[in-house]
Motif scaffolding. Structure first.
Motif, PDB file in Angstrom:
ATOM      1  N   TYR A 177       0.846  -1.210   0.000  1.00 31.86           N
ATOM      2  CA  TYR A 177       0.000   0.000   0.000  1.00 31.86           C
ATOM      3  C   TYR A 177       0.880   1.258   0.000  1.00 31.86           C
ATOM      4  O   TYR A 177       0.583   2.244  -0.675  1.00 31.86           O
ATOM      5  CB  TYR A 177      -0.901   0.017   1.244  1.00 31.86           C
ATOM      6  N   PHE A 178       1.951   1.196   0.790  1.00 32.72           N
ATOM      7  CA  PHE A 178       2.833   2.356   0.894  1.00 32.72           C
ATOM      8  C   PHE A 178       3.668   2.536  -0.366  1.00 32.72           C
ATOM      9  O   PHE A 178       3.872   3.657  -0.829  1.00 32.72           O
ATOM     10  CB  PHE A 178       3.720   2.227   2.145  1.00 32.72           C
ATOM     11  N   ILE A 179       4.116   1.407  -0.924  1.00 36.13           N
ATOM     12  CA  ILE A 179       4.925   1.495  -2.137  1.00 36.13           C
ATOM     13  C   ILE A 179       4.085   2.086  -3.268  1.00 36.13           C
ATOM     14  O   ILE A 179       4.538   2.962  -4.010  1.00 36.13           O
ATOM     15  CB  ILE A 179       5.503   0.107  -2.512  1.00 36.13           C
ATOM     16  N   VAL A 206      -1.381  20.911  15.511  1.00 38.12           N
ATOM     17  CA  VAL A 206      -0.503  21.074  14.354  1.00 38.12           C
ATOM     18  C   VAL A 206      -0.961  20.245  13.151  1.00 38.12           C
ATOM     19  O   VAL A 206      -0.445  20.401  12.059  1.00 38.12           O
ATOM     20  CB  VAL A 206       0.966  20.714  14.694  1.00 38.12           C
ATOM     21  N   TYR A 207      -1.945  19.380  13.368  1.00 37.95           N
ATOM     22  CA  TYR A 207      -2.441  18.552  12.262  1.00 37.95           C
ATOM     23  C   TYR A 207      -3.869  18.974  11.968  1.00 37.95           C
ATOM     24  O   TYR A 207      -4.731  18.922  12.847  1.00 37.95           O
ATOM     25  CB  TYR A 207      -2.396  17.074  12.649  1.00 37.95           C
ATOM     26  N   THR A 208      -4.107  19.407  10.716  1.00 34.89           N
ATOM     27  CA  THR A 208      -5.436  19.941  10.404  1.00 34.89           C
ATOM     28  C   THR A 208      -6.048  19.235   9.197  1.00 34.89           C
ATOM     29  O   THR A 208      -6.980  19.725   8.589  1.00 34.89           O
ATOM     30  CB  THR A 208      -5.350  21.458  10.092  1.00 34.89           C
ATOM     31  N   ARG A 209      -5.468  18.084   8.835  1.00 38.30           N
ATOM     32  CA  ARG A 209      -5.944  17.395   7.643  1.00 38.30           C
ATOM     33  C   ARG A 209      -6.969  16.331   8.014  1.00 38.30           C
ATOM     34  O   ARG A 209      -7.339  16.186   9.160  1.00 38.30           O
ATOM     35  CB  ARG A 209      -4.741  16.746   6.945  1.00 38.30           C
ATOM     36  N   ASP A 210      -7.425  15.589   7.001  1.00 38.68           N
ATOM     37  CA  ASP A 210      -8.347  14.486   7.238  1.00 38.68           C
ATOM     38  C   ASP A 210      -7.529  13.189   7.169  1.00 38.68           C
ATOM     39  O   ASP A 210      -7.093  12.775   6.100  1.00 38.68           O
ATOM     40  CB  ASP A 210      -9.437  14.513   6.154  1.00 38.68           C
ATOM     41  N   PRO A 266      -7.149   9.689   2.715  1.00 37.48           N
ATOM     42  CA  PRO A 266      -6.249   9.015   1.768  1.00 37.48           C
ATOM     43  C   PRO A 266      -6.427   7.496   1.746  1.00 37.48           C
ATOM     44  O   PRO A 266      -6.128   6.846   0.752  1.00 37.48           O
ATOM     45  CB  PRO A 266      -4.839   9.355   2.270  1.00 37.48           C
ATOM     46  N   HIS A 267      -6.935   6.928   2.821  1.00 37.77           N
ATOM     47  CA  HIS A 267      -7.098   5.470   2.877  1.00 37.77           C
ATOM     48  C   HIS A 267      -8.199   4.982   1.949  1.00 37.77           C
ATOM     49  O   HIS A 267      -8.257   3.813   1.596  1.00 37.77           O
ATOM     50  CB  HIS A 267      -7.347   5.024   4.324  1.00 37.77           C
ATOM     51  N   LEU A 268      -9.092   5.892   1.563  1.00 40.39           N
ATOM     52  CA  LEU A 268     -10.170   5.523   0.630  1.00 40.39           C
ATOM     53  C   LEU A 268      -9.624   5.226  -0.759  1.00 40.39           C
ATOM     54  O   LEU A 268     -10.245   4.502  -1.533  1.00 40.39           O
ATOM     55  CB  LEU A 268     -11.190   6.670   0.523  1.00 40.39           C
ATOM     56  N   LEU A 312      -8.399   4.261  16.320  1.00 39.30           N
ATOM     57  CA  LEU A 312      -8.527   4.750  14.939  1.00 39.30           C
ATOM     58  C   LEU A 312      -8.606   3.593  13.937  1.00 39.30           C
ATOM     59  O   LEU A 312      -9.363   3.672  12.968  1.00 39.30           O
ATOM     60  CB  LEU A 312      -7.373   5.680  14.597  1.00 39.30           C
ATOM     61  N   SER A 313      -7.871   2.523  14.201  1.00 40.69           N
ATOM     62  CA  SER A 313      -7.939   1.364  13.308  1.00 40.69           C
ATOM     63  C   SER A 313      -9.369   0.833  13.243  1.00 40.69           C
ATOM     64  O   SER A 313      -9.891   0.516  12.176  1.00 40.69           O
ATOM     65  CB  SER A 313      -7.058   0.225  13.822  1.00 40.69           C
ATOM     66  N   ARG A 314      -9.994   0.724  14.405  1.00 41.72           N
ATOM     67  CA  ARG A 314     -11.376   0.234  14.438  1.00 41.72           C
ATOM     68  C   ARG A 314     -12.295   1.139  13.631  1.00 41.72           C
ATOM     69  O   ARG A 314     -13.150   0.684  12.886  1.00 41.72           O
ATOM     70  CB  ARG A 314     -11.896   0.178  15.878  1.00 41.72           C
TER      71      ARG A 314
HETATM   72  C1  HEM Z   1      -4.080  -1.189   7.197  1.00 40.51           C
HETATM   73  C2  HEM Z   1      -3.352  -0.267   7.774  1.00 40.51           C
HETATM   74  C3  HEM Z   1      -2.910   0.996   7.077  1.00 40.51           C
HETATM   75  C4  HEM Z   1      -2.351   1.168   5.838  1.00 40.51           C
HETATM   76  C5  HEM Z   1      -1.992   0.089   4.818  1.00 40.51           C
HETATM   77  C6  HEM Z   1      -2.148   2.590   5.667  1.00 40.51           C
HETATM   78  C7  HEM Z   1      -1.599   3.181   4.547  1.00 40.51           C
HETATM   79  C8  HEM Z   1      -1.441   4.529   4.358  1.00 40.51           C
HETATM   80  C9  HEM Z   1      -0.880   5.139   3.171  1.00 40.51           C
HETATM   81  C10 HEM Z   1      -0.377   4.374   1.947  1.00 40.51           C
HETATM   82  C11 HEM Z   1      -0.908   6.468   3.355  1.00 40.51           C
HETATM   83  C12 HEM Z   1      -0.402   7.531   2.362  1.00 40.51           C
HETATM   84  C13 HEM Z   1      -1.502   7.930   1.450  1.00 40.51           C
HETATM   85  C14 HEM Z   1      -1.101   9.058   0.523  1.00 40.51           C
HETATM   86  O1  HEM Z   1      -0.435  10.018   0.958  1.00 40.51           O
HETATM   87  O2  HEM Z   1      -1.458   8.991  -0.658  1.00 40.51           O
HETATM   88  C15 HEM Z   1      -1.469   6.716   4.662  1.00 40.51           C
HETATM   89  C16 HEM Z   1      -1.657   7.964   5.215  1.00 40.51           C
HETATM   90  C17 HEM Z   1      -1.973   8.176   6.526  1.00 40.51           C
HETATM   91  N1  HEM Z   1      -2.286   7.217   7.452  1.00 40.51           N
HETATM   92 FE1  HEM Z   1      -2.469   5.231   7.107  1.00 40.51          FE
HETATM   93  N2  HEM Z   1      -2.578   3.256   6.781  1.00 40.51           N
HETATM   94  C18 HEM Z   1      -3.036   2.315   7.678  1.00 40.51           C
HETATM   95  C19 HEM Z   1      -3.532   2.542   8.929  1.00 40.51           C
HETATM   96  C20 HEM Z   1      -3.498   3.751   9.561  1.00 40.51           C
HETATM   97  C21 HEM Z   1      -3.894   3.971  10.930  1.00 40.51           C
HETATM   98  C22 HEM Z   1      -4.432   2.893  11.891  1.00 40.51           C
HETATM   99  C23 HEM Z   1      -3.692   5.289  11.185  1.00 40.51           C
HETATM  100  C24 HEM Z   1      -3.942   6.078  12.444  1.00 40.51           C
HETATM  101  C25 HEM Z   1      -3.630   5.632  13.632  1.00 40.51           C
HETATM  102  C26 HEM Z   1      -3.184   5.900   9.975  1.00 40.51           C
HETATM  103  C27 HEM Z   1      -2.860   7.229   9.829  1.00 40.51           C
HETATM  104  C28 HEM Z   1      -2.523   7.823   8.650  1.00 40.51           C
HETATM  105  C29 HEM Z   1      -2.353   9.257   8.499  1.00 40.51           C
HETATM  106  C30 HEM Z   1      -2.498  10.326   9.572  1.00 40.51           C
HETATM  107  C31 HEM Z   1      -2.018   9.476   7.161  1.00 40.51           C
HETATM  108  C32 HEM Z   1      -1.763  10.834   6.491  1.00 40.51           C
HETATM  109  C33 HEM Z   1      -3.100  11.450   6.121  1.00 40.51           C
HETATM  110  C34 HEM Z   1      -2.910  12.838   5.498  1.00 40.51           C
HETATM  111  O3  HEM Z   1      -2.541  12.902   4.305  1.00 40.51           O
HETATM  112  O4  HEM Z   1      -3.115  13.832   6.220  1.00 40.51           O
HETATM  113  N3  HEM Z   1      -3.075   4.936   9.009  1.00 40.51           N
HETATM  114  N4  HEM Z   1      -1.779   5.521   5.245  1.00 40.51           N
END
Ligand code: HEM
Length: 138
Positions: free
Chosen positions: A38-40, A72-76, A80-82, A122-124
């Motif tokens: 997902y990150f890659i 300091v964090y004002t985003r949603d 991005p997870h959608l 948050l995960s839930r």
């Molecule tokens: C299945 C688990 C998760 C995966 C695979 C995942 C993956 C990702 C990825 C790929 C991004 C970057 C998206 C982008 O910039 O295009 C992201 C952003 C982010 N994730 Fe996750 N995430 C997961 C769980 C979580 C959880 C549990 C949290 C909170 C505790 C979290 C917090 C965030 C935040 C704060 C961002 C940045 C949002 C922004 O752009 O302001 N993530 N995540």
């Protein structure tokens, strides 16, 4: 990764130690094949590239806000997870396991637990919003 990365465990949260923790977290994430795709796909596989640098900064702000209340964090955080490929309960479990590991590498057990609790809640929510069934967590 079980080696201690910090000589002494931090009993106080600040931007400097959050920054180190966040970077270590993503090094661990990139070694985990359940979560790293997902990150890659979103940020690339070079942890030093511009996209990753921006992500570190966003995540530092995010954890500063959750742990210190500093606004300091004002985003949603959820939005991005959608746009990611389909995620499953196992994906969140793998993410949470690594997060639990990394916060215990840097922080005292009490603080590590506080970080973990926030992440778990948050995960839930994320799983609910993504319509992912949650069987084994409760
Ligand atoms: C299945 C688990 C998760 C995966 C695979 C995942 C993956 C990702 C990825 C790929 C991004 C970057 C998206 C982008 O910039 O295009 C992201 C952003 C982010 N994730 Fe996750 N995430 C997961 C769980 C979580 C959880 C549990 C949290 C909170 C505790 C979290 C917090 C965030 C935040 C704060 C961002 C940045 C949002 C922004 O752009 O302001 N993530 N995540």
């Amino acid at each position: 990764m079980s080696k201690i990365v910090c000589d002494t465990l931090e009993a106080e949260v600040n931007r400097e130690n959050i920054s180190k923790m966040v970077r270590t977290f993503y090094k661990m994430i990139m070694k985990d094949q359940t979560v790293n795709p997902y990150f890659i796909m979103a940020l690339g596989n070079d942890l030093e590239n511009e996209e990753w640098q921006e992500h570190y900064k966003i995540l530092e702000d995010f954890w500063m806000m959750l742990m210190t209340g500093e606004k300091v964090y004002t985003r949603d955080a959820f939005a991005p997870h959608l746009d990611l490929a389909e995620m499953y309960e196992e994906t969140f479990e793998a993410w949470l396991k690594l997060f639990d590991e990394v916060v215990h590498l840097y922080y005292t057990p009490k603080l590590a637990q506080k970080f973990y609790k926030r992440a778990e809640v948050l995960s839930r929510k994320f799983m609910q919003w993504l319509d992912i069934e949650q069987e084994s967590i409760d």
